[in-house]
Design a protein around this motif. Structure first.
Motif, PDB file in Angstrom:
ATOM      1  N   GLU A 125       2.677  -1.044  -9.612  1.00  0.00           N
ATOM      2  CA  GLU A 125       2.076  -0.088  -8.604  1.00  0.00           C
ATOM      3  C   GLU A 125       0.586  -0.285  -8.207  1.00  0.00           C
ATOM      4  N   GLU A 126      -0.048  -0.313  -9.326  1.00  0.00           N
ATOM      5  CA  GLU A 126      -1.463  -0.324  -8.972  1.00  0.00           C
ATOM      6  C   GLU A 126      -1.925  -1.601  -8.564  1.00  0.00           C
ATOM      7  N   ALA A 127      -1.329  -2.672  -8.982  1.00  0.00           N
ATOM      8  CA  ALA A 127      -1.805  -4.187  -8.664  1.00  0.00           C
ATOM      9  C   ALA A 127      -1.392  -4.275  -6.993  1.00  0.00           C
ATOM     10  N   VAL A 128      -0.194  -3.919  -6.618  1.00  0.00           N
ATOM     11  CA  VAL A 128       0.203  -4.009  -5.365  1.00  0.00           C
ATOM     12  C   VAL A 128      -0.854  -3.086  -4.351  1.00  0.00           C
ATOM     13  N   ARG A 129      -1.089  -1.869  -4.955  1.00  0.00           N
ATOM     14  CA  ARG A 129      -1.958  -1.020  -3.943  1.00  0.00           C
ATOM     15  C   ARG A 129      -3.301  -1.770  -3.937  1.00  0.00           C
ATOM     16  N   SER A 130      -3.941  -2.291  -4.909  1.00  0.00           N
ATOM     17  CA  SER A 130      -5.231  -3.228  -4.873  1.00  0.00           C
ATOM     18  C   SER A 130      -5.126  -4.330  -3.902  1.00  0.00           C
ATOM     19  N   LEU A 131      -3.998  -5.186  -4.277  1.00  0.00           N
ATOM     20  CA  LEU A 131      -3.900  -6.462  -3.763  1.00  0.00           C
ATOM     21  C   LEU A 131      -3.668  -6.234  -1.944  1.00  0.00           C
TER      22      LEU A 131
END
Length: 177
Positions: A125-131
């Motif tokens: 989730e964190e990676a998608v949020r940042s991307l």
């Protein structure tokens, strides 16, 4: 109203596609998918979602690495990332699930394949949020990955997938009967 065997067979036959050829989804197909999403029901008609259409190859590659087992996303035509509104990530999860399943069914109806992938805190989730630079107040729920199925992908043998019998999963009129 009589049963429509063709519609029942269509719904039973829906399968997820996890191997794509890197071709874009047409604007006509994407518009049809987004119309289905827009008209999906929600509690009290709140429509507590936003959709991020991702068709940029670099961003699709980024989504494919957000968590393990998702490399196939990189070759898809597009992703429709479903974000929810609410006080917490748990708010409106049911409605988001409804729209994800509708998009999956609609992908087949517009002549392409689709699959649902989800993320959660600590699991991509964190990676998608940042991307995707998701703003505060929106929660990353899932994405429906869509595109042209790869005709050269190994096919699972055509067989009925095992399912529990109806008698094992259905209780009529409560448990006290």
């Amino acid at each position: 109203m009589p049963l429509n065997a063709n519609k029942i067979a269509y719904l039973r036959g829906q399968r997820q596609t996890r191997s794509f050829v890197p071709e874009p989804v047409t604007s006509e197909q994407m518009d049809a998918l987004l119309e289905v999403a827009r008209w999906t029901g929600s509690a009290v008609n709140r429509q507590p979602w936003k959709f991020v259409v991702v068709d940029d190859r670099d961003l699709l590659a980024g989504l494919s690495t957000a968590k393990g087992g998702s490399a196939w996303i990189a070759e898809a035509g597009a992703a429709i990332v479903i974000l929810t509104e609410g006080q917490s990530a748990q708010d409106n999860r049911f409605d988001a699930g409804r729209v994800a399943e509708r998009l999956l069914l609609a992908s087949n109806a517009v002549g392409i394949g689709g699959a649902i992938v989800s993320w959660s805190p600590g699991y991509g989730e964190e990676a998608v949020r940042s991307l995707l630079q998701v703003p505060e107040g929106l929660w990353v729920y899932a994405a429906v990955i869509v595109g042209t199925p790869n005709p050269d992908a190994p096919k699972a043998p055509k067989k009925e997938q095992p399912r529990k019998p109806i008698a094992e999963i259905v209780v009529r009129n409560g448990f006290g009967s």
